[in-house]
Each structure stands twice: as structure tokens, then as C-alpha cells.
Design an enzyme around this catalytic site. Sequence first.
Site, PDB file in Angstrom:
ATOM      1  N   PHE A  46     -15.628   4.076   7.043  1.00  0.00           N
ATOM      2  CA  PHE A  46     -14.215   4.373   6.799  1.00  0.00           C
ATOM      3  C   PHE A  46     -13.860   4.390   5.310  1.00  0.00           C
ATOM      4  O   PHE A  46     -12.708   4.670   4.958  1.00  0.00           O
ATOM      5  CB  PHE A  46     -13.299   3.386   7.546  1.00  0.00           C
ATOM      6  CG  PHE A  46     -13.457   1.930   7.148  1.00  0.00           C
ATOM      7  CD1 PHE A  46     -12.832   1.417   6.014  1.00  0.00           C
ATOM      8  CD2 PHE A  46     -14.207   1.067   7.930  1.00  0.00           C
ATOM      9  CE1 PHE A  46     -12.965   0.086   5.651  1.00  0.00           C
ATOM     10  CE2 PHE A  46     -14.346  -0.281   7.585  1.00  0.00           C
ATOM     11  CZ  PHE A  46     -13.726  -0.760   6.437  1.00  0.00           C
ATOM     12  N   HIS A  54      -1.999  -5.330   1.421  1.00  0.00           N
ATOM     13  CA  HIS A  54      -3.270  -6.006   1.182  1.00  0.00           C
ATOM     14  C   HIS A  54      -2.952  -7.405   0.686  1.00  0.00           C
ATOM     15  O   HIS A  54      -1.985  -7.594  -0.061  1.00  0.00           O
ATOM     16  CB  HIS A  54      -4.080  -5.274   0.097  1.00  0.00           C
ATOM     17  CG  HIS A  54      -5.215  -6.111  -0.416  1.00  0.00           C
ATOM     18  ND1 HIS A  54      -6.426  -6.181   0.221  1.00  0.00           N
ATOM     19  CD2 HIS A  54      -5.290  -6.970  -1.467  1.00  0.00           C
ATOM     20  CE1 HIS A  54      -7.206  -7.033  -0.430  1.00  0.00           C
ATOM     21  NE2 HIS A  54      -6.538  -7.526  -1.456  1.00  0.00           N
ATOM     22  N   ARG A 112      -1.822 -14.441   3.957  1.00  0.00           N
ATOM     23  CA  ARG A 112      -2.677 -13.762   4.946  1.00  0.00           C
ATOM     24  C   ARG A 112      -2.059 -13.885   6.336  1.00  0.00           C
ATOM     25  O   ARG A 112      -2.072 -12.934   7.118  1.00  0.00           O
ATOM     26  CB  ARG A 112      -4.087 -14.361   4.953  1.00  0.00           C
ATOM     27  CG  ARG A 112      -4.940 -13.986   3.769  1.00  0.00           C
ATOM     28  CD  ARG A 112      -5.445 -12.560   3.794  1.00  0.00           C
ATOM     29  NE  ARG A 112      -6.397 -12.268   4.849  1.00  0.00           N
ATOM     30  CZ  ARG A 112      -7.067 -11.123   4.918  1.00  0.00           C
ATOM     31  NH1 ARG A 112      -6.888 -10.168   4.010  1.00  0.00           N
ATOM     32  NH2 ARG A 112      -7.908 -10.900   5.900  1.00  0.00           N
ATOM     33  N   ARG A 153       2.502  -6.684   9.159  1.00  0.00           N
ATOM     34  CA  ARG A 153       1.843  -5.563   9.845  1.00  0.00           C
ATOM     35  C   ARG A 153       2.339  -5.426  11.280  1.00  0.00           C
ATOM     36  O   ARG A 153       2.452  -4.311  11.797  1.00  0.00           O
ATOM     37  CB  ARG A 153       0.330  -5.764   9.794  1.00  0.00           C
ATOM     38  CG  ARG A 153      -0.236  -5.584   8.379  1.00  0.00           C
ATOM     39  CD  ARG A 153      -1.616  -6.187   8.245  1.00  0.00           C
ATOM     40  NE  ARG A 153      -2.301  -5.810   7.009  1.00  0.00           N
ATOM     41  CZ  ARG A 153      -3.470  -6.323   6.638  1.00  0.00           C
ATOM     42  NH1 ARG A 153      -4.083  -7.237   7.380  1.00  0.00           N
ATOM     43  NH2 ARG A 153      -4.028  -5.924   5.512  1.00  0.00           N
ATOM     44  N   TYR A 176     -12.414  -2.726  -3.498  1.00  0.00           N
ATOM     45  CA  TYR A 176     -12.979  -2.680  -2.146  1.00  0.00           C
ATOM     46  C   TYR A 176     -14.503  -2.597  -2.171  1.00  0.00           C
ATOM     47  O   TYR A 176     -15.100  -1.960  -1.310  1.00  0.00           O
ATOM     48  CB  TYR A 176     -12.385  -1.505  -1.369  1.00  0.00           C
ATOM     49  CG  TYR A 176     -11.012  -1.747  -0.782  1.00  0.00           C
ATOM     50  CD1 TYR A 176     -10.724  -2.914  -0.049  1.00  0.00           C
ATOM     51  CD2 TYR A 176      -9.998  -0.805  -0.919  1.00  0.00           C
ATOM     52  CE1 TYR A 176      -9.455  -3.131   0.500  1.00  0.00           C
ATOM     53  CE2 TYR A 176      -8.731  -1.012  -0.360  1.00  0.00           C
ATOM     54  CZ  TYR A 176      -8.470  -2.175   0.350  1.00  0.00           C
ATOM     55  OH  TYR A 176      -7.223  -2.384   0.904  1.00  0.00           O
ATOM     56  N   THR A 184      -5.586  -7.100  10.612  1.00  0.00           N
ATOM     57  CA  THR A 184      -5.855  -5.836   9.896  1.00  0.00           C
ATOM     58  C   THR A 184      -5.314  -4.631  10.655  1.00  0.00           C
ATOM     59  O   THR A 184      -4.693  -3.744  10.061  1.00  0.00           O
ATOM     60  CB  THR A 184      -7.380  -5.684   9.690  1.00  0.00           C
ATOM     61  OG1 THR A 184      -7.868  -6.821   8.973  1.00  0.00           O
ATOM     62  CG2 THR A 184      -7.697  -4.405   8.936  1.00  0.00           C
ATOM     63  N   ASN A 207      -1.707  -0.082   7.118  1.00  0.00           N
ATOM     64  CA  ASN A 207      -1.229  -1.433   7.454  1.00  0.00           C
ATOM     65  C   ASN A 207      -0.385  -2.098   6.358  1.00  0.00           C
ATOM     66  O   ASN A 207      -0.283  -3.320   6.290  1.00  0.00           O
ATOM     67  CB  ASN A 207      -2.401  -2.319   7.878  1.00  0.00           C
ATOM     68  CG  ASN A 207      -3.497  -2.381   6.826  1.00  0.00           C
ATOM     69  OD1 ASN A 207      -3.317  -1.892   5.717  1.00  0.00           O
ATOM     70  ND2 ASN A 207      -4.608  -2.993   7.170  1.00  0.00           N
ATOM     71  N   LYS A 267       0.837  -1.198   0.000  1.00  0.00           N
ATOM     72  CA  LYS A 267       0.000   0.000   0.000  1.00  0.00           C
ATOM     73  C   LYS A 267       0.880   1.259   0.000  1.00  0.00           C
ATOM     74  O   LYS A 267       2.103   1.170   0.204  1.00  0.00           O
ATOM     75  CB  LYS A 267      -0.920  -0.050   1.217  1.00  0.00           C
ATOM     76  CG  LYS A 267      -1.925  -1.214   1.181  1.00  0.00           C
ATOM     77  CD  LYS A 267      -2.841  -1.177   2.403  1.00  0.00           C
ATOM     78  CE  LYS A 267      -3.938  -2.220   2.324  1.00  0.00           C
ATOM     79  NZ  LYS A 267      -4.899  -2.084   3.475  1.00  0.00           N
ATOM     80  N   GLU A 316      -9.773 -10.165  -7.643  1.00  0.00           N
ATOM     81  CA  GLU A 316      -8.836  -9.045  -7.504  1.00  0.00           C
ATOM     82  C   GLU A 316      -7.732  -9.087  -8.573  1.00  0.00           C
ATOM     83  O   GLU A 316      -7.312  -8.045  -9.073  1.00  0.00           O
ATOM     84  CB  GLU A 316      -8.228  -9.060  -6.099  1.00  0.00           C
ATOM     85  CG  GLU A 316      -9.254  -8.742  -5.013  1.00  0.00           C
ATOM     86  CD  GLU A 316      -8.754  -8.997  -3.598  1.00  0.00           C
ATOM     87  OE1 GLU A 316      -7.550  -9.312  -3.423  1.00  0.00           O
ATOM     88  OE2 GLU A 316      -9.569  -8.895  -2.669  1.00  0.00           O
TER      89      GLU A 316
HETATM   90  P1  IDP Z   1      -7.855  -6.777   5.454  1.00  0.00           P
HETATM   91  O1  IDP Z   1      -7.040  -5.780   4.678  1.00  0.00           O
HETATM   92  O2  IDP Z   1      -7.086  -7.332   6.623  1.00  0.00           O
HETATM   93  O3  IDP Z   1      -8.468  -7.836   4.592  1.00  0.00           O
HETATM   94  P2  IDP Z   1     -10.519  -5.586   5.623  1.00  0.00           P
HETATM   95  O4  IDP Z   1     -11.457  -5.732   6.783  1.00  0.00           O
HETATM   96  O5  IDP Z   1     -10.861  -6.308   4.369  1.00  0.00           O
HETATM   97  O6  IDP Z   1      -9.058  -5.963   6.139  1.00  0.00           O
HETATM   98  O7  IDP Z   1     -10.399  -4.016   5.328  1.00  0.00           O
HETATM   99  C1  IDP Z   1      -9.746  -3.565   4.163  1.00  0.00           C
HETATM  100  C2  IDP Z   1      -8.880  -2.384   4.529  1.00  0.00           C
HETATM  101  O8  IDP Z   1      -9.723  -1.304   4.946  1.00  0.00           O
HETATM  102  C3  IDP Z   1      -7.940  -2.612   5.715  1.00  0.00           C
HETATM  103  O9  IDP Z   1      -6.732  -3.239   5.358  1.00  0.00           O
HETATM  104  C4  IDP Z   1      -7.716  -1.204   6.197  1.00  0.00           C
HETATM  105  O10 IDP Z   1      -6.786  -0.507   5.350  1.00  0.00           O
HETATM  106  C5  IDP Z   1      -9.097  -0.592   5.993  1.00  0.00           C
HETATM  107  N1  IDP Z   1      -9.924  -0.725   7.201  1.00  0.00           N
HETATM  108  C6  IDP Z   1     -10.590  -1.814   7.636  1.00  0.00           C
HETATM  109  N2  IDP Z   1     -11.280  -1.584   8.755  1.00  0.00           N
HETATM  110  C7  IDP Z   1     -11.050  -0.274   9.049  1.00  0.00           C
HETATM  111  C8  IDP Z   1     -11.499   0.577  10.116  1.00  0.00           C
HETATM  112  O11 IDP Z   1     -12.235   0.178  11.012  1.00  0.00           O
HETATM  113  N3  IDP Z   1     -11.043   1.857  10.086  1.00  0.00           N
HETATM  114  C9  IDP Z   1     -10.224   2.328   9.113  1.00  0.00           C
HETATM  115  N4  IDP Z   1      -9.786   1.556   8.079  1.00  0.00           N
HETATM  116  C10 IDP Z   1     -10.184   0.271   8.061  1.00  0.00           C
HETATM  117 MG    MG Z   2     -10.018  -7.769   3.211  1.00  0.00          MG
END
Ligand code: IDP
Ligand code: MG
Length: 141
Positions: A60, A122, A88, A105, A52, A94, A119, A12, A133
Amino acid sequence: MSDTEQVLVLVKPDGVRRGLVGQVIARAEARGFAIQRLELRQATPQLLAQHYAEHAAKPFYPSLVEYMTSGPVVALVLEGAQVIVSFRAMAGATDPVKAAPGTIRGDFGRDWGTGEIQNIVHASDSPQSAAREIAIWFPAG
Ligand code: IDP
Ligand code: MG
């Protein structure tokens, strides 16, 4: 081989900005996964709306798009048996505050006090999302 899988990984904008591309690639290579595609890209809101889609209605989402368009990303397709679940696990939770040490992370992320989650990486979370994707980021196949 029938059990070979592919996963979409993004370094990212924070990961690129902080010079962590090499560290992410080194971990993938050290684990023995093959790099099939690798490209520096500027994500657009349109591309992120596809990538997304599951988060489009979340509160968010606008800050996620701002974060993901704040600089270039490095898009990778990695290949190998069980690469989706393996990568993963390597990425970690996350929220980098909760991500275990030893994960990408958990080793390179933190709370920067900005109220948003930055973080570094992805990674696709299932064979279905990986196929979806990869088609979004590398439509030419
Ligand atoms: P992942 O990247 O671990 O699969 P997801 O829940 O799919 O997590 O969320 C996608 C991305 O959206 C996260 O990596 C993060 O950058 C962002 N994100 C997820 N939840 C939040 C939140 O509660 N606040 C702010 N950003 C979030
Ligand atoms: Mg995800």
C-alpha cells in the site's frame, strides 16, 4: 518535568480538505495537551520516505504516498504527560471502519469506497517514534 512527553500529530490531507483541523485541535486542547508546534505543510515523497520508512516495502506504500501528498497537512507537536498513549487512544484504530465511536477516526472517518484507508490523523506510537518523527518534521527543534 521528567514525565512530560511530546508527540507528532498530523492532520492528514483528507482531514484538512474536510475542514477537520479545528476539531482535532479542539480535542487536543479539551484534553489539556499543550500545542508546542503547529504548521501547514505540503509533504513531499522524500519526507514521507523518512516518516513512513517502516512501511516503504508494503504493497500500500505507493497509494499511501499519493494520499499523503494529495494536499497540505497540518503538523503539530503536542506536549503533556502520557500524551503519546493518550493521543493514540484518541485517534482510534487505523481502519476507520473499525475505529470506536468517540475516537477521531471513529467519529469522522469512514470507508469511502476507494480501496484506500483515509483516516484523518497520524500520531506517533512510541517515545522513540515520536522523537524520530518530530526531528523529521521540525528539524530546527
Ligand atoms: P497508524 O497510522 O494507525 O499508526 P500504520 O499501520 O502505522 O497505522 O499505517 C500507517 C498509515 O498507512 C495508516 O494510517 C494508513 O493511512 C496507511 N495504511 C496502513 N495500513 C494500510 C492498508 O492496509 N491499506 C492502505 N493503507 C494503509
Ligand atoms: Mg503507525
